[in-house]
Design an enzyme around this catalytic site. Structure first.
Site, PDB file in Angstrom:
ATOM      1  N   LEU A 152       0.828  -1.214   0.000  1.00  0.00           N
ATOM      2  CA  LEU A 152       0.000   0.000   0.000  1.00  0.00           C
ATOM      3  C   LEU A 152       0.856   1.254   0.000  1.00  0.00           C
ATOM      4  CD1 LEU A 152      -2.673  -1.207   2.547  1.00  0.00           C
ATOM      5  CD2 LEU A 152      -2.864  -1.126   0.067  1.00  0.00           C
ATOM      6  N   SER A 153       2.140   1.050  -0.156  1.00  0.00           N
ATOM      7  CA  SER A 153       3.118   2.119  -0.139  1.00  0.00           C
ATOM      8  C   SER A 153       3.185   2.877   1.173  1.00  0.00           C
ATOM      9  CB  SER A 153       2.937   3.091  -1.295  1.00  0.00           C
ATOM     10  OG  SER A 153       4.176   3.761  -1.399  1.00  0.00           O
ATOM     11  N   SER A 154       3.438   2.113   2.214  1.00  0.00           N
ATOM     12  CA  SER A 154       3.662   2.734   3.512  1.00  0.00           C
ATOM     13  C   SER A 154       4.986   3.484   3.501  1.00  0.00           C
ATOM     14  CB  SER A 154       3.660   1.684   4.615  1.00  0.00           C
ATOM     15  OG  SER A 154       4.530   0.647   4.279  1.00  0.00           O
ATOM     16  N   SER A 155       5.935   3.067   2.630  1.00  0.00           N
ATOM     17  CA  SER A 155       7.225   3.770   2.627  1.00  0.00           C
ATOM     18  C   SER A 155       7.053   5.203   2.119  1.00  0.00           C
ATOM     19  CB  SER A 155       8.253   3.017   1.790  1.00  0.00           C
ATOM     20  OG  SER A 155       7.715   2.659   0.548  1.00  0.00           O
ATOM     21  N   ALA A 156       6.276   5.383   1.045  1.00  0.00           N
ATOM     22  CA  ALA A 156       6.028   6.754   0.576  1.00  0.00           C
ATOM     23  C   ALA A 156       5.205   7.517   1.610  1.00  0.00           C
ATOM     24  CB  ALA A 156       5.308   6.742  -0.774  1.00  0.00           C
ATOM     25  N   ASP A 191       3.443   6.105  -6.321  1.00  0.00           N
ATOM     26  CA  ASP A 191       2.997   6.047  -4.926  1.00  0.00           C
ATOM     27  C   ASP A 191       2.794   7.442  -4.354  1.00  0.00           C
ATOM     28  OD1 ASP A 191       3.489   3.369  -5.255  1.00  0.00           O
ATOM     29  OD2 ASP A 191       5.423   3.400  -4.221  1.00  0.00           O
TER      30      ASP A 191
END
Ligand code: GLA
Length: 389
Positions: free
Chosen positions: A120-124, A167
């Site tokens: 879910l693109s937690s890094s972005a 993202d």
């Protein structure tokens, strides 16, 4: 929120501010951005919260409810190289922001992610929510595109993932009940409203039970394979080319691909095949959304998933199983792996009337295939949401 409570426990006072960045899904338009294609996507009503207060001495001190290690560094003395933990996203973002603005203030804070990590693109989201807070305490007001590019540069240059801007763009630009339609080459975008005649939908997230990071996956290799295809075709066709790292399939017209594709090594041809067919699917998907045709949009998402498996060759056994189950479950319009597809989750656009039966059926079939993931696998039903800005 738990992050506010934790802040209170650590610092014995209330946090002065809260920031939130949503996660994203990309039903059609996967694996296009690093080669400058088009994407469609939505932010969801789950994401990362940050409870924080400014620190006048320039120190950043953050802990996460999800990760053990606390991040601590000074905004004007960030290690030049990554340290190999989650705080690399924060360090990279600080360095990139400092290239454009003088930074004086740091912050203390607690970060809380609202769903398991992967896809879910937690890094972005963690990078963006931190950037927003860091800008706020330093009195900086970047444009939305600056947030996107700063966050992406942190991921590319500091963390070392060759991702594009899908993202960050979904997490920044999205608007509730709209579909983001973005050209990652020109940065032109449109927020296509949900047609009044469109059937209702919700976004289901099926977590495989396996978390992942992109560093260490074949993500970068896939991007390089697609670039290699572009480089080779430019050479065959006599198109001017520059550095390899700047080569991209968007620079290679479709006719050139059709003419030279059989000369490409099989793997590179498959990556290019995904990219060109996904380009078409994105355009069709945006038009389907515009006329409220959820069935077509959903079908294109299933096709995108299939091409990611066959041509982009991603998908762990767990994600492929989830994808197969989704394809034959009543009430699902469409779906695919969310994100890069190495581990993490699948997303689906579902008919809310079938919500219960979908959750039951997917869970039953998935846990029959992977009983050891009971307790780790989980389902979340989400709505579309506004982005960071
Ligand atoms: C990850 C990357 C994105 C994009 C997707 C696949 O989420 O960070 O840039 O390439 O995978 O579509």
């Amino acid at each position: 929120m738990k992050c506010q409570e934790r802040f209170q426990e650590i610092y014995k006072r209330e946090p002065e501010a809260m920031a939130f960045c949503p996660y994203r899904v990309c039903p059609v338009g996967a694996h296009c951005d690093a080669n400058l294609g088009k994407i469609t996507g939505l932010a969801i009503d789950k994401g990362i919260h940050l409870a924080y207060s400014p620190k006048l001495n320039g120190v950043v001190e953050l802990c996460s409810l999800q990760f053990e290690k606390r991040a601590q560094f000074h905004v004007r003395d960030v290690p030049r190289h990554k340290q190999g933990d989650w705080a690399d996203y924060l360090r990279g973002a600080t360095l990139k922001l400092a290239e454009r603005y003088p930074l004086t203030h740091g912050l203390s804070g607690v970060i809380e992610g609202t769903l398991p990590i992967g896809g879910l693109s937690s890094s972005a989201a963690v990078t963006l929510v931190f950037l927003k807070a860091l800008c706020q305490v330093n009195g900086i007001q970047p444009e939305p595109l600056e947030f996107i590019l700063t966050s992406m540069a942190a991921e590319n240059d500091y963390v070392g993932v060759s991702s594009g801007k899908l993202d960050q763009s979904c997490e920044v630009y999205s608007k509730k009940d709209h579909l983001l339609y973005l050209d990652t080459k020109t940065d032109e975008y449109e927020l296509i409203p949900t047609h009044p005649g469109m059937k209702p939908y919700r976004i289901a997230i099926f977590f495989s039970g396996i978390e992942r990071t992109l560093t260490g996956s074949k993500y970068n290799m896939r991007v390089d394979e697609a670039r290699s295809a572009a480089y080779a075709m430019m050479a065959y066709a006599g198109i001017d080319y520059g550095k390899f790292s700047e080569a991209n399939l968007r620079a290679v017209p479709r006719e050139v691909y059709e003419k030279y594709k059989e000369r490409l090594p099989e793997n590179w041809r498959k990556r290019a095949e995904h990219w060109y067919t996904e380009f078409d699917r994105v355009e069709l998907a945006a038009e389907a959304w515009r006329r409220g045709d959820l069935e077509t949009y959903g079908r294109l998402s299933f096709e995108s998933g299939q091409s990611s498996i066959v041509n982009w060759e991603t998908g762990s056994p767990e994600l492929k199983t989830l994808y197969d189950i989704m394809c034959h479950t009543d009430g699902i319009y469409g779906g695919r792996f969310s994100g890069a597809g190495f581990k993490g989750c699948c997303m689906a656009l579902i008919d809310p009337a079938y919500e219960q039966s979908i959750c039951e059926q997917v869970t039953k079939e998935y846990l029959q295939a992977f009983p050891q993931l009971e307790g780790k696998y989980n389902v979340h039903i989400c709505e579309s949401a506004n982005g960071l800005i």
